[in-house]
Design a protein around this motif. Structure first.
Motif, PDB file in Angstrom:
ATOM      1  N   LYS A 124       0.820  -1.211   0.000  1.00  0.00           N
ATOM      2  CA  LYS A 124       0.000   0.000   0.000  1.00  0.00           C
ATOM      3  C   LYS A 124       0.855   1.262   0.000  1.00  0.00           C
ATOM      4  O   LYS A 124       0.507   2.270  -0.618  1.00  0.00           O
ATOM      5  N   LYS A 125       1.974   1.222   0.708  1.00  0.00           N
ATOM      6  CA  LYS A 125       2.807   2.406   0.850  1.00  0.00           C
ATOM      7  C   LYS A 125       4.022   2.322  -0.067  1.00  0.00           C
ATOM      8  O   LYS A 125       4.725   1.309  -0.103  1.00  0.00           O
ATOM      9  N   ALA A 126       4.252   3.386  -0.816  1.00  0.00           N
ATOM     10  CA  ALA A 126       5.383   3.403  -1.752  1.00  0.00           C
ATOM     11  C   ALA A 126       6.712   3.454  -1.000  1.00  0.00           C
ATOM     12  O   ALA A 126       6.840   4.114   0.032  1.00  0.00           O
ATOM     13  N   ILE A 127       7.690   2.742  -1.534  1.00  0.00           N
ATOM     14  CA  ILE A 127       9.042   2.707  -0.957  1.00  0.00           C
ATOM     15  C   ILE A 127       9.950   3.591  -1.795  1.00  0.00           C
ATOM     16  O   ILE A 127       9.895   3.559  -3.035  1.00  0.00           O
ATOM     17  N   THR A 128      10.782   4.378  -1.136  1.00  0.00           N
ATOM     18  CA  THR A 128      11.655   5.310  -1.851  1.00  0.00           C
ATOM     19  C   THR A 128      12.772   4.567  -2.582  1.00  0.00           C
ATOM     20  O   THR A 128      13.477   3.752  -1.995  1.00  0.00           O
ATOM     21  N   GLN A 129      12.899   4.855  -3.872  1.00  0.00           N
ATOM     22  CA  GLN A 129      14.015   4.345  -4.678  1.00  0.00           C
ATOM     23  C   GLN A 129      14.943   5.527  -4.960  1.00  0.00           C
ATOM     24  O   GLN A 129      14.636   6.404  -5.759  1.00  0.00           O
ATOM     25  N   LEU A 292      17.571  -0.104  -1.409  1.00  0.00           N
ATOM     26  CA  LEU A 292      16.235  -0.483  -1.869  1.00  0.00           C
ATOM     27  C   LEU A 292      15.908  -1.908  -1.453  1.00  0.00           C
ATOM     28  O   LEU A 292      14.806  -2.180  -0.957  1.00  0.00           O
ATOM     29  N   LEU A 293      16.849  -2.827  -1.638  1.00  0.00           N
ATOM     30  CA  LEU A 293      16.624  -4.224  -1.268  1.00  0.00           C
ATOM     31  C   LEU A 293      16.351  -4.340   0.232  1.00  0.00           C
ATOM     32  O   LEU A 293      15.454  -5.076   0.658  1.00  0.00           O
ATOM     33  N   ASN A 422       8.007  -4.782  -9.751  1.00  0.00           N
ATOM     34  CA  ASN A 422       6.709  -5.120  -9.173  1.00  0.00           C
ATOM     35  C   ASN A 422       6.322  -4.361  -7.906  1.00  0.00           C
ATOM     36  O   ASN A 422       5.129  -4.249  -7.603  1.00  0.00           O
ATOM     37  N   ALA A 423       7.293  -3.876  -7.148  1.00  0.00           N
ATOM     38  CA  ALA A 423       6.957  -3.165  -5.911  1.00  0.00           C
ATOM     39  C   ALA A 423       6.488  -1.748  -6.224  1.00  0.00           C
ATOM     40  O   ALA A 423       6.764  -1.197  -7.292  1.00  0.00           O
ATOM     41  N   LYS A 424       5.770  -1.161  -5.281  1.00  0.00           N
ATOM     42  CA  LYS A 424       5.311   0.217  -5.421  1.00  0.00           C
ATOM     43  C   LYS A 424       6.443   1.134  -4.975  1.00  0.00           C
ATOM     44  O   LYS A 424       6.770   1.194  -3.783  1.00  0.00           O
ATOM     45  N   LEU A 425       7.048   1.847  -5.934  1.00  0.00           N
ATOM     46  CA  LEU A 425       8.226   2.654  -5.643  1.00  0.00           C
ATOM     47  C   LEU A 425       7.993   4.113  -6.001  1.00  0.00           C
ATOM     48  O   LEU A 425       7.208   4.424  -6.902  1.00  0.00           O
ATOM     49  N   LYS A 426       8.702   4.991  -5.304  1.00  0.00           N
ATOM     50  CA  LYS A 426       8.716   6.412  -5.669  1.00  0.00           C
ATOM     51  C   LYS A 426      10.177   6.846  -5.770  1.00  0.00           C
ATOM     52  O   LYS A 426      10.966   6.657  -4.836  1.00  0.00           O
TER      53      LYS A 426
END
Length: 442
Positions: A124-129, A292-293, A422-426
């Protein structure tokens, strides 16, 4: 031999093995017959020892060994046939002392079962890239550092601002007595810097560790202590100056470029900047990829909810190490390893449901081949034949430790690519200094 599974709950069960005389008698009799032919017992000729004496002397140890083999084989085959996803290994349940004079036996084992769950990689929550900018300031700062490293040291008797100082830090109570070399540019605050500027070789300065350097890691490095200790250290130290040097930066010329990258690889300041920008981009990408990982892993652990057979696992930990642990020690070890176990299960779930992530022997061979070629190229061996490369690959693939290490690297690369897709990233672009401060709370 019969085996029966009794479920206690969704994560715990017992396996009951019933062994009768018919299961082991033929095997035990054959072994005892062979013993009779070869055993040496005083007072009897070899091969003429009474069968009753052989049976009395050897039946129990032979029976114990054979039943243990049968139990292990039956457990392994049952787990495979039933496709049981176990955590740890089956644990024998405590029972009264076994009477090996009986004909039939019953053994019980506790098992811990892996939970069923689904993984939502998208989340649900984007992870910072993070993406690190190789801006002009970063490149120019790097060039200055390189020029300093390749520059000349000019010995001096008196410290001036920007000089490099060598000396000995001392504090008897903290048992500090260490040599250190640092630039005065790393000293924090005008009052501290004032103590250094004008000081001479042989002088001893009275200093406070708190706020002495701009960065805590410089204090840790100078005093040769752990970073965490340096962060909170607030004591007085003496610093005896033993050497002062002015570092004259190397000139930006062809000799300098050739020293860095080899003859003719770089021929101007602009080419130098472009080369450093390219190299920095690769190094930064490794750091941002690892970040990121780590962040995706933490997010999956936090947001993928499932129960574990905790009591069973603590018991298994207590009994399966080199030394048996107490309940308290096993509980502490479980707490330390729980997050890692949860991610192993999550990763296995993702890999199981995505065929592209499953490692094949051919993948490892190709990965090894690519690594070998890159390493050979680093040492100037760019014309290696396929036969030469394959010989090195064969040696690596025959080394279990190397195969394990390489498998982990390749799996991490596959998982990273999968998460990026595939992950939700920003995405967030920043400088290296901003990245270190934001990503690691530095």
């Amino acid at each position: 031999m019969n085996i029966k599974r009794t479920d206690i709950d969704a994560l715990n069960a017992t396996l009951t093995l019933e062994i009768t005389k018919e299961d082991y008698q033929e095997k035990v009799d054959k072994i005892l017959a062979d013993y009779r032919k070869t055993a040496n017992i005083p007072g009897f000729r070899k091969g003429h020892i009474p069968a009753s004496l052989i049976r009395k002397k050897y039946r129990t140890p032979v029976l114990v060994e054979e039943i243990n083999k049968m139990i292990q084989e039956k457990l392994n085959s049952y787990i495979t046939e039933e496709d049981l996803n176990l955590l740890g290994n089956p644990l024998p349940k405590a029972q009264e002392e076994i009477d090996w004079g009986k004909d039939d036996f019953i053994f019980e084992f506790e098992i811990g079962l892996a939970p069923d769950f689904e993984v939502d990689v998208k989340g649900k929550k984007a992870i910072t890239q993070y993406e690190i900018k190789t801006d002009d300031k970063t490149i120019n700062d790097q060039i200055d550092r390189i020029r300093e490293n390749y520059g000349k040291l000019i010995a001096k008797k008196e410290v001036a601002e920007g000089d490099e100082v060598t000396g000995v830090f001392r504090n008897d109570e903290e048992e500090i007595n260490v040599d250190a070399t640092f630039s005065t540019s790393k000293i924090k605050g005008k009052s501290n810097l004032k103590k250094f500027v004008g000081a001479k070789v042989g002088d001893t300065l009275e200093l406070k560790t708190k706020g002495l350097f701009n960065e805590d890691h410089d204090l840790a490095s100078s005093l040769k202590i752990e970073h965490d200790k340096a962060k909170d250290l607030n004591v007085s130290v003496q610093f005896e100056i033993t050497e002062v040097n002015e570092r004259e930066k190397a000139e930006l010329n062809q000799e300098f470029y050739d020293k860095l990258f080899g003859p003719g690889a770089v021929n101007s300041e602009e080419e130098l900047k472009e080369k450093l920008r390219e190299d920095a981009g690769k190094q930064f990408a490794q750091q941002t990829d690892q970040k990121l990982l780590t962040d995706v892993t933490e997010s999956l652990i936090e947001n993928t909810k499932f129960d574990l057979p905790a009591d069973f696992l603590k018991k298994w930990i207590a009994n399966n190490g080199e030394n048996e642990l107490t309940e308290e020690e096993a509980a502490a070890e479980y707490e330390r390893s729980e997050k890692g176990l949860r991610y192993q299960l999550i990763e296995s779930n993702i890999v199981k449901n995505n065929e592209d992530l499953q490692l094949k022997f051919e993948d490892l061979q190709d990965y090894s081949r690519t690594m070998i070629k890159a390493q050979m190229a680093q040492y100037g061996h760019t014309d290696a034949t396929d036969e030469e490369v394959d010989q090195v690959v064969a040696r690596i693939m025959s080394n279990q430790e190397e195969v394990k290490r390489m498998s982990e690297q390749l799996q991490n690369e596959k998982m990273l690519k999968f998460f990026k897709e595939n992950a939700k990233l920003k995405k967030k672009e920043l400088t290296y200094e901003e990245f270190i401060k934001e990503a690691y709370d530095a």
